[in-house]
Design an enzyme around this catalytic site. Structure first.
Site, PDB file in Angstrom:
ATOM      1  N   THR A 159      60.553 -31.840 -35.305  1.00 54.78           N
ATOM      2  CA  THR A 159      59.466 -31.728 -34.320  1.00 54.78           C
ATOM      3  C   THR A 159      58.312 -32.613 -34.798  1.00 54.78           C
ATOM      4  O   THR A 159      58.300 -33.802 -34.536  1.00 54.78           O
ATOM      5  CB  THR A 159      59.020 -30.262 -34.118  1.00 54.78           C
ATOM      6  OG1 THR A 159      58.783 -29.652 -35.385  1.00 54.78           O
ATOM      7  CG2 THR A 159      60.081 -29.481 -33.363  1.00 54.78           C
ATOM      8  N   LYS A 185      64.105 -28.564 -41.176  1.00 54.29           N
ATOM      9  CA  LYS A 185      62.982 -29.164 -40.463  1.00 54.29           C
ATOM     10  C   LYS A 185      61.789 -28.244 -40.616  1.00 54.29           C
ATOM     11  O   LYS A 185      61.909 -27.030 -40.765  1.00 54.29           O
ATOM     12  CB  LYS A 185      63.299 -29.411 -38.989  1.00 54.29           C
ATOM     13  CG  LYS A 185      63.568 -28.187 -38.114  1.00 54.29           C
ATOM     14  CD  LYS A 185      62.400 -27.399 -37.606  1.00 54.29           C
ATOM     15  CE  LYS A 185      61.326 -28.248 -36.986  1.00 54.29           C
ATOM     16  NZ  LYS A 185      60.191 -27.366 -36.474  1.00 54.29           N
ATOM     17  N   THR A 196      57.332 -22.814 -39.057  1.00 49.29           N
ATOM     18  CA  THR A 196      58.330 -23.177 -38.055  1.00 49.29           C
ATOM     19  C   THR A 196      59.329 -23.988 -38.828  1.00 49.29           C
ATOM     20  O   THR A 196      59.125 -25.147 -39.094  1.00 49.29           O
ATOM     21  CB  THR A 196      57.708 -24.034 -36.979  1.00 49.29           C
ATOM     22  OG1 THR A 196      56.684 -23.250 -36.427  1.00 49.29           O
ATOM     23  CG2 THR A 196      58.706 -24.374 -35.911  1.00 49.29           C
ATOM     24  N   GLU A 283      52.060 -31.219 -42.411  1.00 52.69           N
ATOM     25  CA  GLU A 283      51.218 -31.947 -41.458  1.00 52.69           C
ATOM     26  C   GLU A 283      49.914 -32.385 -42.125  1.00 52.69           C
ATOM     27  O   GLU A 283      49.097 -31.548 -42.523  1.00 52.69           O
ATOM     28  CB  GLU A 283      50.941 -31.060 -40.243  1.00 52.69           C
ATOM     29  CG  GLU A 283      52.192 -30.835 -39.405  1.00 52.69           C
ATOM     30  CD  GLU A 283      52.038 -29.773 -38.340  1.00 52.69           C
ATOM     31  OE1 GLU A 283      52.890 -29.724 -37.448  1.00 52.69           O
ATOM     32  OE2 GLU A 283      51.072 -28.978 -38.407  1.00 52.69           O
ATOM     33  N   ASN A 410      47.684 -30.791 -34.956  1.00 55.45           N
ATOM     34  CA  ASN A 410      47.862 -29.540 -34.201  1.00 55.45           C
ATOM     35  C   ASN A 410      47.017 -29.482 -32.945  1.00 55.45           C
ATOM     36  O   ASN A 410      47.386 -28.819 -31.975  1.00 55.45           O
ATOM     37  CB  ASN A 410      47.573 -28.353 -35.131  1.00 55.45           C
ATOM     38  CG  ASN A 410      48.737 -28.071 -36.051  1.00 55.45           C
ATOM     39  OD1 ASN A 410      49.724 -27.470 -35.646  1.00 55.45           O
ATOM     40  ND2 ASN A 410      48.651 -28.543 -37.280  1.00 55.45           N
ATOM     41  N   SER A 415      50.622 -32.643 -26.487  1.00 57.98           N
ATOM     42  CA  SER A 415      50.430 -33.851 -25.670  1.00 57.98           C
ATOM     43  C   SER A 415      51.591 -34.817 -25.860  1.00 57.98           C
ATOM     44  O   SER A 415      52.428 -34.679 -26.737  1.00 57.98           O
ATOM     45  CB  SER A 415      49.132 -34.538 -26.052  1.00 57.98           C
ATOM     46  OG  SER A 415      49.136 -34.934 -27.393  1.00 57.98           O
TER      47      SER A 415
END
Length: 415
Positions: A159, A185, A196, A283, A410, A415
């Protein structure tokens, strides 16, 4: 950019006899990207799973648990289907119906029963799963089935990951080669119990199916349940262990046997590599941080302290800034919830630098030494509680810093 992490070499990802993998573009959320993966297991395989402890768990998690309950020791599971782009979480009864429809579609194309299929989803929460796109993409995924498609599968479950994550080991048991290969992942919303994240490991080891769940539980405890990026526990976390049982060695009937220990070590090693890859690709991460807490009365209180440090936004932002504002670490240990903690016993080390001794600044500590370590891309924080005779218990957690990019990623996620 990920912290000292590179994409895996597809040539180093060993195929697992008895397992084939197919990947396709279904357009679940975005066109022209691989977002649908199918694992096809030969008859005789066994599957075990651990899942999120989030009570608001996704429809596919609910269905996986249901299908595994129906099949003792995971025997009879013949396919796993994974989509990215849509989590199918927060979708109520309709989401569960769509997960069942996904299983039915796979079963119909493969000549299986619906209960022999396990579904997995990852992506945006509280949006309707476009199951018709998955159904349309399944024939291409099944046509793509091949033993060597581990790298493609690692790409297909991503993702916000910037790189695919995969690892592989081979060991020898009774003169026969045994393979352990896996993918994962995850980059955000990571605080296992589970995280996640999705993780899939397969082996051809001839293991008693009843041993698969305890082996997986052990591996999870030492890997995916030792990482955190942002302290959020996802609705969809799933970590699966598949055993095709095709290897020619004598069956493993005890994890305490020499063969059982060798297999356990290989599975744990692959799981730890995959789990650490998630943190390295966190991230916006710029630093990979190991938190070691030692000298506790038991492992549980060491974990409390380690996670308190690893979760603290103040600690994580200090690491991002390379600012040795290390009192924040002591503060986190102090509010971790350890009963009758004596602050006058605590030692703190930053790599080789002794920062705190007996609860106060070490006389030899210099700010420039702390900053030297803080500027590194890989850092170890070691806290000694001195709450037990001898070495005491210990626990290790892997985490990363918290940067401006984490907020940006985040904020723009949908988008």
């Amino acid at each position: 950019m990920p912290v000292n992490l590179q994409a895996p070499d597809p040539q180093q990802l060993h195929a697992v006899p008895g397992l084939r993998i197919g990947v396709a573009m279904a357009g679940v959320r975005k066109p022209n990207r691989r977002d649908l993966v199918v694992f096809a297991l030969d008859e005789g395989a066994a599957v075990a799973g651990v899942f999120t402890r989030n009570r608001f768990c996704a429809a596919p998690v609910q269905l996986c648990r249901e299908h595994l309950r129906q099949r003792p020791s995971g025997q009879g599971i013949r396919a796993l289907v994974v989509n990215t782009g849509n989590a199918n979480a927060g979708t109520g009864a309709d989401g569960l119906a769509r997960a069942r429809r996904t299983c039915a579609a796979v079963a119909g194309l493969m000549g299986l029963q619906q209960g022999q299929v396990l579904p997995f989803s990852t992506g945006v929460i509280m949006e309707t799963l476009p199951v018709e796109r998955i159904e349309a993409g399944l024939p291409a995924a099944l046509a793509d089935l091949a033993p060597a498609h581990w790298f493609e599968a690692a790409q297909g479950i991503m993702t916000t990951d910037t790189l695919p994550k995969a690892a592989s080991r081979q060991i020898v048991i009774d003169g026969h080669t045994v393979t352990v290969t896996g993918i994962s992942k995850g980059a955000g919303m990571i605080r296992p119990d589970m995280a996640t994240m999705l993780g899939y490991i397969a082996t051809d080891a001839a293991i008693d199916p009843a041993l698969l769940q305890p082996l997986l539980d052990d591996a999870a405890a030492q890997s995916f349940n030792r990482i955190t990026i942002d302290g959020d526990t996802s609705t969809n976390d799933s970590f699966m262990l598949m055993a095709t049982r095709r290897a020619a060695h004598a069956p493993i009937t005890s994890l305490a046997s020499a063969a059982g220990r060798a297999l356990r070590d290989a599975v744990v090693a692959v799981a730890q590599q995959l789990a650490q890859a998630i943190v390295r690709d966190g991230e916006g991460a710029t630093k990979f941080i190991t938190i070691q807490v030692q000298g506790g009365r038991d492992e549980a209180e060491c974990r409390l302290a380690a996670y308190a440090v690893a979760h603290s936004p103040l600690v994580k932002t200090a690491f991002f800034a390379s600012d040795p504002n290390l009192g924040r670490i002591l503060a986190a240990v102090g509010y971790a919830g350890i009963a009758d903690l004596d602050q006058g016993l605590i030692d703190l080390f930053l790599d080789d630098v002794h920062v705190v001794h007996q609860g106060g600044r070490h006389p030899g500590y210099r700010e420039e030494d702390g900053q030297r370590v803080m500027k590194q891309s890989e850092i170890t924080v070691r806290v000694h509680l001195h709450r037990a005779d001898g070495d005491g218990a210990e626990a290790t957690v892997w985490t990363c810093d918290l940067s401006h990019d984490y907020v940006s990623i985040n904020a723009d996620y949908r988008s």
